[in-house]
Design a protein around this motif. Structure first.
Motif, PDB file in Angstrom:
ATOM      1  N   THR A 140       4.063  -8.641  -4.697  1.00 20.44           N
ATOM      2  CA  THR A 140       3.870  -7.273  -4.208  1.00 20.44           C
ATOM      3  C   THR A 140       2.376  -6.945  -4.127  1.00 20.44           C
ATOM      4  O   THR A 140       1.923  -6.356  -3.155  1.00 20.44           O
ATOM      5  CB  THR A 140       4.582  -6.278  -5.136  1.00 20.44           C
ATOM      6  N   SER A 141       1.637  -7.351  -5.152  1.00 20.80           N
ATOM      7  CA  SER A 141       0.197  -7.084  -5.158  1.00 20.80           C
ATOM      8  C   SER A 141      -0.473  -7.741  -3.961  1.00 20.80           C
ATOM      9  O   SER A 141      -1.340  -7.145  -3.317  1.00 20.80           O
ATOM     10  CB  SER A 141      -0.445  -7.626  -6.436  1.00 20.80           C
TER      11      SER A 141
ATOM     12  N   ASP B   3      -8.708 -14.419 -11.303  1.00 21.43           N
ATOM     13  CA  ASP B   3      -9.704 -13.572 -11.978  1.00 21.43           C
ATOM     14  C   ASP B   3      -9.488 -13.542 -13.483  1.00 21.43           C
ATOM     15  O   ASP B   3     -10.368 -13.170 -14.246  1.00 21.43           O
ATOM     16  CB  ASP B   3      -9.621 -12.148 -11.422  1.00 21.43           C
TER      17      ASP B   3
HETATM   18  P1  GDP Z   1       5.699  -9.547  -8.240  1.00 22.96           P
HETATM   19  O1  GDP Z   1       6.804  -9.314  -9.210  1.00 22.96           O
HETATM   20  O2  GDP Z   1       5.556 -10.995  -7.906  1.00 22.96           O
HETATM   21  O3  GDP Z   1       5.771  -8.695  -7.012  1.00 22.96           O
HETATM   22  O4  GDP Z   1       4.339  -9.201  -9.004  1.00 22.96           O
HETATM   23  P2  GDP Z   1       3.420  -7.911  -8.928  1.00 22.96           P
HETATM   24  O5  GDP Z   1       2.630  -7.880  -7.690  1.00 22.96           O
HETATM   25  O6  GDP Z   1       4.250  -6.717  -9.243  1.00 22.96           O
HETATM   26  O7  GDP Z   1       2.409  -8.218 -10.099  1.00 22.96           O
HETATM   27  C1  GDP Z   1       2.813  -8.311 -11.452  1.00 22.96           C
HETATM   28  C2  GDP Z   1       1.686  -7.904 -12.358  1.00 22.96           C
HETATM   29  O8  GDP Z   1       0.588  -8.793 -12.221  1.00 22.96           O
HETATM   30  C3  GDP Z   1       1.144  -6.500 -12.066  1.00 22.96           C
HETATM   31  O9  GDP Z   1       0.855  -5.887 -13.281  1.00 22.96           O
HETATM   32  C4  GDP Z   1      -0.105  -6.801 -11.265  1.00 22.96           C
HETATM   33  O10 GDP Z   1      -1.063  -5.775 -11.427  1.00 22.96           O
HETATM   34  C5  GDP Z   1      -0.581  -8.089 -11.882  1.00 22.96           C
HETATM   35  N1  GDP Z   1      -1.357  -8.901 -10.931  1.00 22.96           N
HETATM   36  C6  GDP Z   1      -0.954  -9.308  -9.702  1.00 22.96           C
HETATM   37  N2  GDP Z   1      -1.898 -10.059  -9.117  1.00 22.96           N
HETATM   38  C7  GDP Z   1      -2.944 -10.133  -9.993  1.00 22.96           C
HETATM   39  C8  GDP Z   1      -4.232 -10.776  -9.977  1.00 22.96           C
HETATM   40  O11 GDP Z   1      -4.624 -11.447  -9.017  1.00 22.96           O
HETATM   41  N3  GDP Z   1      -5.000 -10.631 -11.089  1.00 22.96           N
HETATM   42  C9  GDP Z   1      -4.617  -9.908 -12.165  1.00 22.96           C
HETATM   43  N4  GDP Z   1      -5.437  -9.833 -13.186  1.00 22.96           N
HETATM   44  N5  GDP Z   1      -3.417  -9.306 -12.213  1.00 22.96           N
HETATM   45  C10 GDP Z   1      -2.585  -9.399 -11.149  1.00 22.96           C
END
Ligand code: GDP
Length: 471
Positions: free
Chosen positions: A86-87, A182
């Motif tokens: 999602t991010s 990161d």
């Molecule tokens: P999804 O379940 O695969 O859609 O994952 P999300 O996008 O909801 O991300 C899960 C968690 O990881 C969230 O708290 C995001 O803020 C965090 N997150 C996602 N990408 C990154 C990244 O590149 N770096 C960091 N530090 N946190 C990330």
């Protein structure tokens, strides 16, 4: 009874040959295509389908090479939960709004399109393989490329493996996005090592699969990722005819209080215009208004463009195809015919494969591939079974293990089986949660074993066309 008349045999003969297939049918029942073929064969007839499409008179335009222009790739993002799907989707969408576009307010319509330099990329906005496979199970192949997100601070997880299997089963190229670099504890090499242990060798390591280290938080590497997407897309030579009535697939649909049914569709070829009459699944209507993912009004939309449209008389399902009709009445007629057909077939005859059916068809000599999804309680048994199953392959029949893993049989496994005509073999594991229900609905054959020897023997018997029916 229609079939009986056509073949000039007593209808009771047809009924009894259906019974041999394990189907109790009445004279007035419709048979599905697969059953028709098998039944007709027994009476030495060969079925030729002139197809519901022909009957529905949906024109298939043959594209002239000079009409074909390149189109933007359509991407699905998959990966393990919390690894950043999602991010990533959010970051790409925010970062790639060109100045002129910023007037629009982002609308979540299920898909969006971004500009990268002079080129465009379309993203399906529902991350995860569930949506991907649910669409595929409905016969829609929308995605050109899959981005699999794998967090660099974690291992290659079960859902990562699942996503890989789903993409591979669909024959869609994969690009890995190794995310969260990161983070201080990020270790992208760990992920790459684990991938290479699964025979997925990335370019950087001498393989052929694209991969990019990224951070969906800081944006590092995302431009490079998009460039790799475009590079990979170039190899696919994606083209579509702009100059014909639009065809495409429904992405999502909902009822909006003020506006009626709002349907997001992805135009895959041709150009969709305001005022076109469209048929989508069991629904039809005139396109009254059309919006892009920034909420801006459009008059027309070409290939690889996601748009939300107003004007359909109901909500079609994700994965339904749509077509444009010159004549609204015709579109309506087909829609109502489809609804009727669906009602008639709600007591659906067998669509997916069971092991018994595989045995039968092998005996008839028209079976080439046996797809298996294998789940087990421990890695050792899964590997042992994989090995033994693959060794059963003969010159005539290829055994494919589409997906294997440790853990219970999940709904996602069942969806993959539906989409890929596979059977599911569980070793010391059972279906979990909704899996059993979905398997019953989709008529997916789940076989569970606790003795390796039994599993192998059943499969062997099926492949020799002599499996005795499961008790
Ligand atoms: P999804 O379940 O695969 O859609 O994952 P999300 O996008 O909801 O991300 C899960 C968690 O990881 C969230 O708290 C995001 O803020 C965090 N997150 C996602 N990408 C990154 C990244 O590149 N770096 C960091 N530090 N946190 C990330």
């Amino acid at each position: 009874s229609e079939v009986a008349t056509m073949m000039d045999v007593p209808v009771t003969n047809i009924i009894s040959s259906c019974m041999m297939l394990g189907m109790m049918v009445t004279m007035n029942q419709r048979l599905d295509a697969e059953t028709l073929v098998i039944v007709a064969e027994e009476f030495n007839y060969k079925v030729e389908f002139i197809g519901a499409e022909v009957e529905e008179s949906i024109e298939e335009v043959v594209d002239k090479p000079e009409d074909l222009i390149s189109r933007a790739p359509i991407i699905t993002v998959m990966g393990h939960v919390d690894h950043g799907k999602t991010s990533l989707l959010d970051y790409i969408r925010k970062a790639n709004i060109v100045d002129g576009e910023s007037g629009g307010i982002t609308q979540h319509i299920g898909a969006y399109s971004v500009n990268v330099g002079d080129e465009k990329i379309a993203f399906l906005d529902t991350p995860g393989h569930e949506a991907f496979t649910a669409m595929r199970a409905r016969g829609a192949q929308v995605t050109d490329l899959v981005i699999i997100v794998a967090a660099a601070d974690d291992d290659v997880m079960p859902q990562t493996k699942e996503a890989i299997s789903h993409a591979q089963a669909a024959g869609v190229p994969i690009i890995f996005a190794i995310n969260k670099i990161d983070k201080p504890n990020a270790n992208p090499d760990n992920v790459k090592t684990q991938l290479s242990a699964m025979n997925l060798l990335i370019e950087e390591w001498g393989g052929s699969i694209q991969s990019q280290d990224i951070s969906a938080k800081t944006g590092q590497g995302i431009e490079e990722l998009l460039e790799k997407v475009l590079l990979e897309a170039e190899i696919l030579e994606l083209k579509a005819n702009l100059n014909k009535n639009a065809v495409g697939t429904v992405v999502e649909a909902q009822l909006d209080k003020g506006r009626g049914y709002v349907t997001t569709i992805l135009v895959q070829a041709g150009t969709l215009k305001i005022g076109d009459y469209i048929l989508a699944g069991k629904n039809s209507g005139k396109v009254k208004a059309m919006f892009d993912d920034k909420g801006r009004k459009l008059n027309e939309a070409g290939p690889s463009t996601p748009v939300s449209i107003l004007g359909l008389d109901g909500a079609p399902q994700a994965g339904d195809k749509f077509n444009v009709f010159e004549d609204e009445r015709e579109a309506k007629q087909i829609a109502s015919k489809r609804s009727q057909l669906q009602r008639e077939q709600s007591v659906r005859t067998q669509k997916t494969l069971t092991l018994d059916e595989i045995g039968r068809r092998i005996a008839l000599g028209d079976f080439k591939e046996l797809n298996i999804i294998l789940k087990g309680d421990v890695d050792g048994s899964v590997e042992a079974l994989t090995d033994s199953f693959q060794k059963l392959s003969t010159e005539e029949i290829q055994v494919n293990i589409l997906h294997k893993g440790v853990g219970a049989i999940t709904e996602s496994d069942v969806l993959l089986a539906t989409a890929s005509d596979a059977i599911i073999v569980g070793f010391n594991v059972r279906p979990q949660g909704n899996a059993r229900m979905v398997a019953d609905r989709e008529e997916v054959d789940i076989r569970t074993y606790s003795i390796i020897y039994d599993a192998i023997n059943d499969l062997k018997d099926a492949m020799e066309g002599m499996l005795s029916p499961e008790m």
